[in-house]
Enzyme design. Structure first.
Site, PDB file in Angstrom:
ATOM      1  N   TYR A   1       0.860  -1.192   0.000  1.00 55.09           N
ATOM      2  CA  TYR A   1       0.000   0.000   0.000  1.00 55.09           C
ATOM      3  C   TYR A   1       0.887   1.230   0.000  1.00 55.09           C
ATOM      4  O   TYR A   1       1.774   1.372   0.837  1.00 55.09           O
ATOM      5  CB  TYR A   1      -0.902  -0.003   1.239  1.00 55.09           C
ATOM      6  CG  TYR A   1      -1.788   1.215   1.377  1.00 55.09           C
ATOM      7  CD1 TYR A   1      -2.870   1.406   0.530  1.00 55.09           C
ATOM      8  CD2 TYR A   1      -1.549   2.161   2.375  1.00 55.09           C
ATOM      9  CE1 TYR A   1      -3.693   2.510   0.661  1.00 55.09           C
ATOM     10  CE2 TYR A   1      -2.368   3.258   2.514  1.00 55.09           C
ATOM     11  CZ  TYR A   1      -3.440   3.438   1.658  1.00 55.09           C
ATOM     12  OH  TYR A   1      -4.255   4.538   1.793  1.00 55.09           O
TER      13      TYR A   1
ATOM     14  N   ASP B   1       9.474   2.948  -0.870  1.00 53.42           N
ATOM     15  CA  ASP B   1       8.463   3.566  -0.014  1.00 53.42           C
ATOM     16  C   ASP B   1       8.806   3.204   1.424  1.00 53.42           C
ATOM     17  O   ASP B   1       8.467   2.130   1.918  1.00 53.42           O
ATOM     18  CB  ASP B   1       7.074   3.055  -0.394  1.00 53.42           C
ATOM     19  CG  ASP B   1       5.974   3.654   0.480  1.00 53.42           C
ATOM     20  OD1 ASP B   1       6.299   4.321   1.481  1.00 53.42           O
ATOM     21  OD2 ASP B   1       4.786   3.439   0.158  1.00 53.42           O
TER      22      ASP B   1
ATOM     23  N   LYS C   1       5.624   9.056   8.638  1.00 52.42           N
ATOM     24  CA  LYS C   1       5.393   8.529   9.975  1.00 52.42           C
ATOM     25  C   LYS C   1       6.329   9.160  11.007  1.00 52.42           C
ATOM     26  O   LYS C   1       6.064  10.215  11.527  1.00 52.42           O
ATOM     27  CB  LYS C   1       5.540   7.001   9.985  1.00 52.42           C
ATOM     28  CG  LYS C   1       4.667   6.265   8.979  1.00 52.42           C
ATOM     29  CD  LYS C   1       3.210   6.258   9.348  1.00 52.42           C
ATOM     30  CE  LYS C   1       2.402   5.382   8.408  1.00 52.42           C
ATOM     31  NZ  LYS C   1       0.970   5.411   8.666  1.00 52.42           N
TER      32      LYS C   1
END
Length: 421
Positions: free
Chosen positions: A144, A239, A267
């Site tokens: 994702y 990613d 994050k």
């Protein structure tokens, strides 16, 4: 355990927010029941509106490497509040943060701050297409990369939890620019490049997947991606929104010694506030406006509060490299015992308990998990004050705030579940 106030809030929320939540997995659809509405966090614990306390292994889905309300971050936020929250103009802190990121992640020779992981991956992909003049992207099933239209093909995370194969509202022409392949399949990648190598702009990958649960790369997989992209003139995008600064100060690319062309980090970089970054080779990044024709902008990019939190977090990590030994030790303690019928995947402080006895190396093997059984474990632990991600297909996270005693309580609760079963 009483949940009267959470139940009431969820009922109210469903009348004004789709599904009662502002991000799908929070709705507990993957495990059933009512989501807990959180009132506050402290250290490795969260406290809900009914006063229940939980040892937290969600950590806001990864960014809280130092736990909830770490002193350096809170002090930095108090300081910046006296100055302002957003200017839409450059600030000194942005420059300092960019320099620190480049120091920690040498592949990011130039970088651009943005506000979310989705924005970072979307921008990196656009840049890859603009730089190469090609349209196709290879991604991997179960990975994702945010809710970017072309990357929602066979995506993980909430889509895997909810059983949504391909998102409605994504034009067929967008989806056709993406080649989805099985994660960890070297043969599939070699075949795709042999057939369409001259059309492929980039390969984007979670170097350690966190969005179908924690799934590490098999030996040689990342190395093959690097070799094939170089050979065919495509870009390799890591990613690291989830793995960046968590698996090592320099992210997964440091841990596996692979240098991508572009990277996306998020994050942890915001210390719990909305902040992400994309960056990479200088010659590629110089194609971004205002230097080049690839346009990307954001009013809140590099806003003072998120940047201050990011600076405080990175400075702490740079000053305390021993934190990674602590994280490794706590996570190893948590996953040392393998329950019957369960496969445990762990890389550093990321982990998942898969309810399948077979190895989990890709989406096909992950989805064989007994999700109903996972839901039983989730609620059993929740009732005993342990908060896992409410989905079989999400990673869990250990923070530096988790003590040996916290982890021991968690393992004891898990053992109780399997003994009673």
């Amino acid at each position: 355990m009483k949940t009267i106030h959470s139940d009431a809030l969820f009922a109210r929320a469903q009348a004004v927010i789709p599904g009662g939540v502002n991000s799908p997995v929070r709705a507990f659809r993957g495990v059933g029941g009512t989501p807990r509405f959180i009132a506050r966090g402290e250290g490795c614990r969260v406290f809900d509106v009914d006063g229940n306390a939980y040892i937290d292994y969600v950590g806001s889905w990864g960014p809280l490497l130092l736990g909830h309300r770490p002193t350096p971050v809170i002090e930095a936020l108090r300081e910046v509040l006296e100055e302002g929250t957003s200017f839409g103009a450059p600030t000194e802190r942005e420059v300092i943060l960019a320099e620190l990121i480049r120091k920690a992640v040498p592949s990011m020779e130039m970088l651009r701050l943005v506000s979310s992981g989705t924005e970072a991956t979307m921008s990196a992909l656009r840049l890859a297409r603009g730089f190469t003049g090609r349209d196709l992207t290879i991604k991997f099933e179960g990975c994702y990369h945010g809710h970017v239209d072309s990357l929602l093909v066979k995506a993980g995370s909430g889509m895997a939890t909810l059983g949504i194969a391909d998102a409605a509202g994504v034009p067929k022409s967008f989806a056709e620019t993406t080649i989805p392949l099985p994660f960890n399949s070297i043969a599939a990648v070699e075949k795709a490049f042999a057939e369409r190598g001259g059309e492929i702009a980039a390969v984007i990958v979670e170097p350690v997947v966190g969005n179908m649960g924690c799934v590490p790369p098999v030996p040689g997989f990342l190395e093959t991606l690097r070799e094939l992209t170089i050979r065919h003139g495509a870009l390799l995008i890591f990613d690291e929104v989830m793995t960046g600064f968590r698996l090592a100060l320099g992210g997964a690319q440091q841990r596996f010694n692979i240098r991508p062309d572009l990277s996306t980090f998020g994050k942890i970089i915001g210390g719990g506030l909305p902040l992400a970054v994309y960056g990479g080779r200088e010659d590629i990044m110089k194609r971004v406006a205002p230097l080049g024709p690839v346009y990307q902008a954001g009013t809140l990019s590099g806003n003072p509060m998120a940047v201050a939190a990011g600076l405080a977090t990175l400075r702490y990590l740079l000053a305390h490299p021993e934190i990674y030994d602590t994280l490794e030790s706590r996570a190893a303690q948590l996953t040392a015992w393998t329950p019957p019928g369960v496969t445990i995947n762990r890389v550093g402080s990321m982990f998942t308990f898969f309810f399948t006895a077979d190895p989990v190396t890709d989406w096909d093997s992950a989805k064989k998990s007994d999700t109903a059984r996972f839901g039983e474990l989730f609620h059993f632990l929740l009732e005993r004050g342990v908060y896992l991600a409410p989905s079989q297909f999400e990673a869990g996270f250990v923070s530096s705030a988790h003590s040996e005693a916290d982890v021991r309580l968690t393992v004891e609760a898990m053992r109780e579940f399997f003994v009673r079963a």
